[in-house]
Design a protein around this motif. Sequence first.
Motif, PDB file in Angstrom:
ATOM      1  N   LEU A 109       0.106   1.970 -16.954  1.00  0.00           N
ATOM      2  CA  LEU A 109      -1.011   1.881 -16.392  1.00  0.00           C
ATOM      3  C   LEU A 109      -1.683   1.622 -15.420  1.00  0.00           C
ATOM      4  N   ILE A 110      -0.721   0.890 -14.435  1.00  0.00           N
ATOM      5  CA  ILE A 110      -0.755   0.377 -13.018  1.00  0.00           C
ATOM      6  C   ILE A 110      -1.011   1.477 -12.089  1.00  0.00           C
ATOM      7  N   THR A 111      -0.370   2.746 -12.688  1.00  0.00           N
ATOM      8  CA  THR A 111      -0.503   4.049 -11.982  1.00  0.00           C
ATOM      9  C   THR A 111      -2.085   4.209 -12.091  1.00  0.00           C
ATOM     10  N   THR A 112      -2.565   4.375 -13.084  1.00  0.00           N
ATOM     11  CA  THR A 112      -4.147   4.817 -12.957  1.00  0.00           C
ATOM     12  C   THR A 112      -4.906   3.519 -12.926  1.00  0.00           C
ATOM     13  N   ASN A 113      -4.550   2.433 -12.576  1.00  0.00           N
ATOM     14  CA  ASN A 113      -5.334   1.352 -12.405  1.00  0.00           C
ATOM     15  C   ASN A 113      -6.344   1.413 -11.134  1.00  0.00           C
ATOM     16  N   CYS A 114      -7.438   1.515 -11.640  1.00  0.00           N
ATOM     17  CA  CYS A 114      -8.300   1.901 -10.328  1.00  0.00           C
ATOM     18  C   CYS A 114      -8.515   0.839  -9.442  1.00  0.00           C
ATOM     19  N   ALA A 115      -8.153  -0.446  -9.843  1.00  0.00           N
ATOM     20  CA  ALA A 115      -8.368  -1.454  -8.598  1.00  0.00           C
ATOM     21  C   ALA A 115      -7.179  -1.352  -7.580  1.00  0.00           C
ATOM     22  N   VAL A 116      -5.928  -0.595  -7.951  1.00  0.00           N
ATOM     23  CA  VAL A 116      -5.197  -0.426  -6.838  1.00  0.00           C
ATOM     24  C   VAL A 116      -5.532   0.718  -5.854  1.00  0.00           C
ATOM     25  N   MET A 117      -6.096   1.818  -6.474  1.00  0.00           N
ATOM     26  CA  MET A 117      -6.641   2.892  -6.011  1.00  0.00           C
ATOM     27  C   MET A 117      -7.831   2.477  -4.926  1.00  0.00           C
ATOM     28  N   GLY A 118      -8.519   1.572  -5.593  1.00  0.00           N
ATOM     29  CA  GLY A 118      -9.864   1.235  -4.910  1.00  0.00           C
ATOM     30  C   GLY A 118      -9.801   0.417  -3.640  1.00  0.00           C
ATOM     31  N   VAL A 119      -8.720  -0.564  -3.896  1.00  0.00           N
ATOM     32  CA  VAL A 119      -8.291  -1.361  -2.812  1.00  0.00           C
ATOM     33  C   VAL A 119      -7.733  -0.328  -1.815  1.00  0.00           C
ATOM     34  N   CYS A 120      -6.818   0.563  -2.132  1.00  0.00           N
ATOM     35  CA  CYS A 120      -6.350   1.461  -0.786  1.00  0.00           C
ATOM     36  C   CYS A 120      -7.452   2.163  -0.184  1.00  0.00           C
ATOM     37  N   LEU A 121      -8.423   2.525  -0.789  1.00  0.00           N
ATOM     38  CA  LEU A 121      -9.636   3.170  -0.303  1.00  0.00           C
ATOM     39  C   LEU A 121     -10.574   2.276   0.330  1.00  0.00           C
ATOM     40  N   ILE A 122     -10.762   1.189  -0.051  1.00  0.00           N
ATOM     41  CA  ILE A 122     -11.621   0.160   0.597  1.00  0.00           C
ATOM     42  C   ILE A 122     -10.835  -0.078   2.311  1.00  0.00           C
ATOM     43  N   ASN A 123      -9.355  -0.400   2.027  1.00  0.00           N
ATOM     44  CA  ASN A 123      -8.929  -0.545   3.335  1.00  0.00           C
ATOM     45  C   ASN A 123      -9.221   0.420   4.368  1.00  0.00           C
ATOM     46  N   ILE A 124      -9.013   1.868   3.861  1.00  0.00           N
ATOM     47  CA  ILE A 124      -9.232   2.754   4.795  1.00  0.00           C
ATOM     48  C   ILE A 124     -10.762   2.946   5.274  1.00  0.00           C
ATOM     49  N   MET A 125     -11.638   2.847   4.206  1.00  0.00           N
ATOM     50  CA  MET A 125     -13.150   3.039   4.633  1.00  0.00           C
ATOM     51  C   MET A 125     -13.469   1.952   5.509  1.00  0.00           C
ATOM     52  N   GLU A 126     -13.050   0.867   5.364  1.00  0.00           N
ATOM     53  CA  GLU A 126     -13.464  -0.305   6.427  1.00  0.00           C
ATOM     54  C   GLU A 126     -13.034  -0.352   7.761  1.00  0.00           C
ATOM     55  N   GLU A 127     -11.678   0.705   7.586  1.00  0.00           N
ATOM     56  CA  GLU A 127     -11.137   0.722   9.139  1.00  0.00           C
ATOM     57  C   GLU A 127     -10.380  -0.369   9.404  1.00  0.00           C
ATOM     58  N   TYR A 128      -9.625  -1.129   8.491  1.00  0.00           N
ATOM     59  CA  TYR A 128      -8.952  -2.442   8.840  1.00  0.00           C
ATOM     60  C   TYR A 128      -7.586  -1.992   9.652  1.00  0.00           C
ATOM     61  N   SER A 129      -7.229  -2.898  10.228  1.00  0.00           N
ATOM     62  CA  SER A 129      -6.057  -2.719  10.816  1.00  0.00           C
ATOM     63  C   SER A 129      -4.845  -2.791   9.835  1.00  0.00           C
TER      64      SER A 129
END
Length: 191
Positions: A109-129
């Motif tokens: 279920l980690i595959t569908t864990n929205c926390a993992v996907m959410g953090v990946c998208l936050i990193n992109i949206m915040e334009e982190y290095s």
Amino acid sequence: MTDYILLVVSCIFVNNILLMQYLGNCPFLGVSKRMETAVGMGMAVVFVLVMAGAITWIVDSLLLKTFGLEYLRTLSFILVIASLVQFVEMFLRKSIPALYSGLGIFLPLITTNCAVMGVCLINIMEEYSFLQTLVTSFSYAVGFGLALVLFAGIRERIILARVPKPLQDTSIGLVTAGMLSLAFFAFKGMV
């Protein structure tokens, strides 16, 4: 250096992915009945989230943005996360079979864990290095693990207490999660 410390504190306490942004609640409630499984799930999420954060940043920066394929971001991130979870699952099955059986259905279920996907998208949206992405991915995962372990400790104590029948199991778990979330809300405004 101060910026990174603030980023770590922000990700672990102020913007805790589980208790403040409410992502990843399924494993939060499912795995938190025993401390051993909560610690194992927290460590698995740390590994998957750091690796997923790094790989998705590379995929997004070097592949998707370069060729104008940002519309494939969700699909490509899901593929990266699913591959990493399969790797973790194979590793745990071979190396730590007790933890593998303890995590049960929640490991896939980690595959569908929205926390993992959410953090990946936050990193992109915040334009982190890339370095900021590694720091935030690790910190969000540590915050997830911290909340999971705190909640597991509380739930182990609740088992010893007399709880009215209508509030037993999931009901008292949800009430407790809400109270824990309110406790983390006190960190707002700190950073």
